[in-house]
Scaffold this active site. Structure first.
Site, short mmCIF file in Angstrom:
data_model
loop_
_atom_site.label_atom_id
_atom_site.label_comp_id
_atom_site.label_asym_id
_atom_site.label_seq_id
_atom_site.Cartn_x
_atom_site.Cartn_y
_atom_site.Cartn_z
N GLY A 97 0.85 -1.19 0.00
CA GLY A 97 0.00 0.00 0.00
C GLY A 97 0.88 1.23 0.00
N ALA A 98 1.70 1.38 -1.06
CA ALA A 98 2.82 2.33 -1.05
C ALA A 98 2.58 3.62 -1.81
CB ALA A 98 4.06 1.64 -1.64
N ALA A 139 -3.23 -6.20 -3.68
CA ALA A 139 -2.39 -6.60 -2.56
C ALA A 139 -2.94 -7.81 -1.83
CB ALA A 139 -2.23 -5.44 -1.58
N ALA A 170 -5.53 0.39 2.35
CA ALA A 170 -6.88 0.90 2.62
C ALA A 170 -7.76 0.51 1.43
CB ALA A 170 -6.87 2.41 2.80
N TYR A 196 -16.26 5.65 14.71
CA TYR A 196 -14.95 5.11 14.34
C TYR A 196 -14.54 3.97 15.27
CZ TYR A 196 -10.38 4.77 12.25
OH TYR A 196 -9.28 4.29 11.59
#
Length: 396
Positions: A47-48, A111, A139, A234
């Site tokens: 997740g880059a 991913a 994400a 959240y």
């Protein structure tokens, strides 16, 4: 083509290559202006292409001189459409890393898939041998489990009862009340499957089985706790259940890796403008108030500042890594200071559509939102004709 921002709700459907490149360079410059870090040598970032994942890659490369492999989705431009901001960010990073003499590679794909994991392992084995830091920063709203083939979708909902609070349309500045119905048991289960720690565990298992995870390696994943204002939607909602699973996974991984001197941590970061946070009701209004307070106190940080502090003052400062009672690294400490939260709570009670621009930093929120996609960057001519097709060096 001349590229302008086009928005649809909490996403921007266009991205600007020059603006993205300029912002990546700004982050690189920030890191290079600070003391170097005695840190990792070979780093895998899953997740880059944006946010904390991109910042981790930049700090590792330009702060510690590490070679890096980045995992992210493929997104080249098509006729009349731009590439994603993540694609442009990655292209700029790869170019800068190679100019600095660092090994840098990109593996594009899902991913979550076994295929992407296999491609990454083969690349690491061939080019780097092993990695000593694995950053998990994925994400996504959907995941297909490569083992079961089951597809899950995440939701942002409370648990146990209907949640009502203020929210803002950050484009218009209209403050309204929103009510969100509670999640079902199935929705909660699927959110945990997507955003919990299962895929992180699968990555570490695959790297170990492939012989490319070094003894003594560190792995981290990012999480968030937040204030009382956002708790119900959240941390006490579906996403909080996923984060609980992520943190439990970190403890399990730490036990597994410790036999070879390795370690695993969840890092709790501060609230920031990201595409993910923009999608969560209530959160954009909270961030706008938080930014106002933290900027006035001179303690505001973005992704790159937070990540540099994580690497230089926590992970690679020497000695034991400071953690809380749950074993988490906390770089949300400035956000959750009592004086900060008291002032944010006061603003929260008072804010309306009529006074939001004065009481909060909504303007700063909007600017950072558009900067996620390469817009509103100082020094960029947005009236210039630019080529939307950008190649990423060393992409697989």
């Amino acid at each position: 083509m001349i590229i302008k921002p086009r928005t649809r709700g909490f996403i921007c459907t266009t991205a600007h290559p020059t603006g993205c490149a300029a912002q990546v360079q700004e982050q690189i410059n920030y890191v290079k202006e600070h003391p170097s870090i005695q840190g990792p040598r070979n780093v895998l970032v899953i997740g880059a292409s944006a946010g904390y994942g991109l910042a981790s890659r930049i700090v590792a490369a330009f702060g510690a001189g590490a070679n890096t492999v980045g995992i992210y989705r493929h997104s080249e431009s098509k006729a009349g459409r731009t590439s994603s901001a993540g694609w442009y960010n990655s292209a700029a990073f790869e170019q800068a890393a190679q100019q600095a003499g660092l090994k840098s590679y990109s593996v594009t794909g899902d991913a979550f898939s076994a295929e992407t994991k296999a491609k990454a392992i083969e690349l690491i084995r061939k080019e780097l041998g092993q990695v000593d830091l694995v950053v998990y920063s994925v994400a996504s709203a959907r995941r297909t489990d490569p083992v079961t083939g089951e597809t899950s979708n995440s939701v942002l909902k409370p648990l146990g009862g209907t949640y009502t609070n203020k929210t803002v349309n950050f484009h218009s500045g209209e403050v309204t009340s929103i009510s969100i119905e509670p999640a079902t048991e199935q929705e909660t289960k699927e959110t945990v499957a997507v955003m919990g720690g299962d895929d992180w565990q699968q990555w570490i298992d695959a790297l170990r089985e492939g012989g490319v995870l070094a003894d003594g390696a560190t792995t981290i994943s990012y999480s968030y706790i937040g204030s009382q204002i956002t708790q119900a939607i959240y941390r006490e909602g579906t996403i909080g259940q996923a984060k609980d699973h992520l943190e439990a996974t970190a403890k399990s991984l730490n036990e597994q890796l410790s036999s070879n001197g390795g370690r695993a941590f969840v890092t709790v970061s501060k609230a920031l403008v990201t595409q993910s946070s923009s999608a969560i009701p209530v959160v954009p209004l909270y961030i706008s108030a938080l930014y106002k307070v933290m900027k006035e106190k001179g303690i505001h940080e973005g992704c790159i500042e937070q990540t540099y502090r994580l690497f230089s003052e926590r992970l690679y400062a020497g000695g034991e890594v400071p953690v809380d009672a749950e074993g988490r690294i906390r770089i949300d400490d400035w956000e959750l200071r009592e004086d900060v939260q008291a002032e944010v709570a006061s603003l929260w009670e008072a804010v309306t559509t009529e006074n939001i621009e004065q009481l909060t930093d909504l303007a700063g929120y909007r600017k950072e939102f558009f900067q996620l996609f390469g817009f509103e960057t100082d020094g960029v001519d947005y009236e210039a004709d630019v080529e939307p097709q950008v190649d990423v060096p060393n992409v697989i």
